[in-house]
Design an enzyme around this catalytic site. Structure first.
Site, short mmCIF file in Angstrom:
data_model
loop_
_atom_site.label_atom_id
_atom_site.label_comp_id
_atom_site.label_asym_id
_atom_site.label_seq_id
_atom_site.Cartn_x
_atom_site.Cartn_y
_atom_site.Cartn_z
N CYS A 4 0.96 -1.24 -0.05
CA CYS A 4 -0.09 0.01 -0.19
C CYS A 4 0.95 1.25 0.00
CB CYS A 4 -0.86 0.09 1.38
SG CYS A 4 -1.90 1.57 1.48
N CYS A 7 0.59 3.54 3.22
CA CYS A 7 1.16 3.00 4.39
C CYS A 7 2.72 3.41 4.19
CB CYS A 7 1.11 1.32 4.31
SG CYS A 7 -0.66 0.97 5.05
N ASP A 30 -0.15 15.91 -2.84
CA ASP A 30 -0.68 15.11 -3.92
C ASP A 30 0.55 15.01 -5.00
OD1 ASP A 30 -3.62 13.49 -4.81
OD2 ASP A 30 -2.12 13.84 -6.28
N HIS A 46 -3.73 1.53 8.40
CA HIS A 46 -4.35 1.27 7.17
C HIS A 46 -5.67 1.00 7.37
CE1 HIS A 46 -4.78 -0.17 2.85
NE2 HIS A 46 -5.59 -0.78 3.34
N HIS A 97 -6.37 2.92 0.38
CA HIS A 97 -6.13 3.30 1.96
C HIS A 97 -7.10 4.83 2.09
CE1 HIS A 97 -2.75 4.02 5.25
NE2 HIS A 97 -3.70 4.96 5.28
N HIS A 99 -8.34 8.39 2.54
CA HIS A 99 -7.58 9.65 2.35
C HIS A 99 -8.76 10.79 2.18
CE1 HIS A 99 -7.45 7.68 -1.62
NE2 HIS A 99 -7.82 9.09 -1.91
N HIS A 101 -9.12 14.28 0.45
CA HIS A 101 -8.55 15.34 -0.32
C HIS A 101 -8.63 16.78 0.15
CE1 HIS A 101 -7.59 12.97 -4.06
NE2 HIS A 101 -8.51 12.20 -3.40
P1 AMP Z 1 -8.31 8.80 -5.05
O1 AMP Z 1 -8.84 8.75 -6.66
O2 AMP Z 1 -9.13 9.56 -4.22
O3 AMP Z 1 -7.82 7.21 -4.42
O4 AMP Z 1 -6.90 9.65 -5.20
C1 AMP Z 1 -5.58 8.94 -4.84
C2 AMP Z 1 -4.58 10.07 -4.98
O5 AMP Z 1 -3.31 9.62 -4.43
C3 AMP Z 1 -4.32 10.63 -6.41
O6 AMP Z 1 -4.77 12.01 -6.48
C4 AMP Z 1 -2.94 10.56 -6.47
O7 AMP Z 1 -2.51 11.58 -7.48
C5 AMP Z 1 -2.48 10.30 -5.30
N1 AMP Z 1 -1.05 9.66 -5.14
C6 AMP Z 1 -0.77 8.29 -5.44
N2 AMP Z 1 0.49 8.22 -5.15
C7 AMP Z 1 0.83 8.95 -4.57
C8 AMP Z 1 2.19 9.37 -3.78
N3 AMP Z 1 3.15 8.29 -4.01
N4 AMP Z 1 2.63 10.40 -3.55
C9 AMP Z 1 1.48 11.54 -3.28
N5 AMP Z 1 0.01 11.32 -3.68
C10 AMP Z 1 0.03 10.02 -4.28
ZN ZN Z 2 -2.57 1.48 3.59
#
Ligand code: AMP
Ligand code: ZN
Length: 142
Positions: A4, A7, A30, A46, A97, A99, A101
């Site tokens: 993940c 994580c 992001d 997680h 996981h 999150h 925004h």
């Molecule tokens: P969601 O569609 O709500 O699952 O959005 C996941 C978000 O995680 C997206 O906006 C991605 O750009 C962001 N994301 C994925 N990997 C990373 C990372 N390594 N560091 C920062 N943001 C990430």
């Molecule tokens: Zn996780």
């Protein structure tokens, strides 16, 4: 949880631009920002979905969310934000996981509001939908 990405970020095994941290939460930029300052607030543990995050973390979540919004607001000179969760695959959740925004908004940035996410109005009227919800609520309380 193994494999993940969030994580790994929480355990500092993968680098990220961390802007706020508390005992149970982390906020970082992001990697594909939809606006300057677009950040993600995650629980360090997680949980796949928002509803799995324990209720007793609510106050800490609210505190770090507010602190992050105020920080980004000051740093990037805007007072306006879209704040939200893509909770599950039909809602667009890509990273499994939980999150939150934090998306700063700016004059003439050509973005929409929450209402532009979906337009799928119910075929039943509001009172029918309301009754279905209240029935489940009453059943779960009895
Ligand atoms: P969601 O569609 O709500 O699952 O959005 C996941 C978000 O995680 C997206 O906006 C991605 O750009 C962001 N994301 C994925 N990997 C990373 C990372 N390594 N560091 C920062 N943001 C990430
Ligand atoms: Zn996780």
């Amino acid at each position: 949880m193994e494999d993940c990405i969030f994580c790994k970020i929480a355990h500092k095994e993968v680098e990220s631009y961390i802007i706020e941290e508390s005992d149970n939460f982390l906020v970082f930029l992001d990697i594909h920002p939809h606006s300057p300052g677009h950040s993600l607030l995650i629980p360090k543990t997680h949980y796949e979905k928002f509803e799995e995050v324990p209720e007793n973390l609510g106050e800490e979540f609210l505190k770090i969310a507010r602190r992050s919004v105020l920080l980004i607001s000051k740093a990037l000179n805007t007072k306006d934000f879209n704040l939200g969760i893509n909770d599950g695959p039909f809602a667009g959740q890509a990273v499994k996981h939980a999150h939150f925004h934090i998306i700063p908004r700016f004059p003439n940035d050509k973005g929409g509001s929450m209402h532009s996410i979906v337009y799928n109005p119910p075929k039943e009227d509001l009172s029918t939908i309301y009754k279905r919800i209240i029935k489940v609520k009453n059943e779960s309380q009895s």
